[in-house]
Design an enzyme around this catalytic site. Structure first.
Site, PDB file in Angstrom:
ATOM      1  N   GLU A  17       0.788  -1.281   0.056  1.00 15.80           N
ATOM      2  CA  GLU A  17       0.086   0.010   0.190  1.00 15.80           C
ATOM      3  C   GLU A  17       0.755   1.130  -0.081  1.00 15.80           C
ATOM      4  O   GLU A  17       0.287   2.403  -0.335  1.00 15.80           O
ATOM      5  CB  GLU A  17      -0.779   0.008   1.286  1.00 15.80           C
ATOM      6  CG  GLU A  17      -2.246  -1.200   1.062  1.00 15.80           C
ATOM      7  CD  GLU A  17      -2.981  -1.337   2.175  1.00 15.80           C
ATOM      8  OE1 GLU A  17      -4.047  -1.488   2.211  1.00 15.80           O
ATOM      9  OE2 GLU A  17      -2.516  -1.234   3.495  1.00 15.80           O
ATOM     10  N   ASP A 203     -11.934  -6.860  -2.638  1.00 14.27           N
ATOM     11  CA  ASP A 203     -12.818  -8.005  -2.721  1.00 14.27           C
ATOM     12  C   ASP A 203     -14.267  -7.548  -2.230  1.00 14.27           C
ATOM     13  O   ASP A 203     -14.492  -6.443  -2.029  1.00 14.27           O
ATOM     14  CB  ASP A 203     -12.315  -8.854  -1.519  1.00 14.27           C
ATOM     15  CG  ASP A 203     -12.415  -8.323  -0.412  1.00 14.27           C
ATOM     16  OD1 ASP A 203     -12.919  -8.338   0.590  1.00 14.27           O
ATOM     17  OD2 ASP A 203     -11.184  -7.692   0.126  1.00 14.27           O
TER      18      ASP A 203
HETATM   19  N1  ADE Z   1      -9.690  -5.284   3.526  1.00 12.95           N
HETATM   20  C1  ADE Z   1      -9.692  -5.590   2.429  1.00 12.95           C
HETATM   21  N2  ADE Z   1     -10.699  -6.230   2.341  1.00 12.95           N
HETATM   22  C2  ADE Z   1     -11.230  -6.800   3.443  1.00 12.95           C
HETATM   23  C3  ADE Z   1     -12.299  -7.310   4.146  1.00 12.95           C
HETATM   24  N3  ADE Z   1     -12.987  -8.318   3.474  1.00 12.95           N
HETATM   25  N4  ADE Z   1     -12.365  -7.284   5.383  1.00 12.95           N
HETATM   26  C4  ADE Z   1     -11.551  -6.143   6.087  1.00 12.95           C
HETATM   27  N5  ADE Z   1     -10.643  -5.450   5.665  1.00 12.95           N
HETATM   28  C5  ADE Z   1     -10.506  -5.587   4.450  1.00 12.95           C
END
Ligand code: ADE
Length: 235
Positions: A17, A203
């Site tokens: 990041e 995601d």
């Molecule tokens: N960062 C990226 N994806 C995430 C998720 N599903 N839950 C918490 N933090 C995240």
């Protein structure tokens, strides 16, 4: 000091990041504190301090407070990835924080609304309008940039079926979920430092979240960088 002359703090929780920032910057000075490295750099014409916090609310709060105390930034930007809660969002889309809430803070048994920090009336932390406005004008190829609600808790969210997910989407109207933004927002608000959380969807916080997270992390980190680059160029 005049806010425009102060550095802009840039925090990410993982190497991927912050790597684009370090690759694109002129390093002026590097200082270490409790295993955390702060990079004082020049980036797109601005003085910046870039730092990797580590994952979760405690690391984020600790590093953000140190950044503010040591470097007196005029603004703090968090850059990273998130799970999508809003169904309109695709992988690679960016969510800018209008509001951040620590969704895992729960003292309902004592009569406080979920998310509210007991005895403070603090629940929703609002990001800086000027930062939102500039970042929101970024054009990404193939992805959108929206402004919304970012929910923070110490959990990697992987299911759509739980009551928890309903609470996050139907009650809190979360657009994205992650693990640091709410604590950065709290620390900046209490220190009166303008902030923004810039999160790209890696995601959908569902059953495929872990696999998608690993697959799309580099692309997602890159899109957040492109938004922050535009922010630095125009702030
Ligand atoms: N960062 C990226 N994806 C995430 C998720 N599903 N839950 C918490 N933090 C995240």
């Amino acid at each position: 000091m005049d806010r425009q002359k102060r550095a802009i703090g840039i925090i990410g929780s993982m190497d991927v990041e912050i790597s684009h920032y370090l690759k694109n910057s002129e390093l002026k000075r590097e200082t270490s504190w409790n295993g955390i490295t702060f990079y004082e750099t020049g980036l797109f014409g601005k003085k910046t301090v870039v730092v990797k916090s580590g994952v979760g609310k405690v690391f984020a709060a600790m590093v953000c407070e140190r950044l503010i105390d040591e470097f007196d930034p005029g603004a703090v930007v968090f850059t990273g990835v998130a799970g999508a809660l809003n169904r309109e969002l695709d992988i690679g889309d960016v969510v800018l924080s209008r509001v951040c809430i620590q969704y895992d803070l729960d003292a309902e048994a004592l009569g406080f609304p979920r998310g509210e920090i007991p005895y403070t009336h603090l629940r929703e932390f609002k990001a800086d309008e000027a930062l939102i406005d500039i970042a929101g004008r970024t054009k990404l190829e193939g992805n959108k940039v929206i402004t919304g609600t970012i929910l923070t808790g110490d959990q990697f969210m992987t299911t759509k079926e739980t009551n928890e997910h309903k609470y996050l989407t139907e009650e809190l109207h979360g657009d994205a979920i992650e693990m640091e933004g709410g604590s950065i927002a709290q620390v900046c608000t209490l220190n009166k430092i303008p902030f923004i959380i810039v999160r790209t969807v890696s995601d959908r916080a569902d059953g495929t979240a872990a696999a998608d997270f690993n697959k799309f992390l580099p692309l997602a980190a890159r899109n957040s960088f492109d938004v922050v680059k535009n922010l630095l160029l125009n702030y």
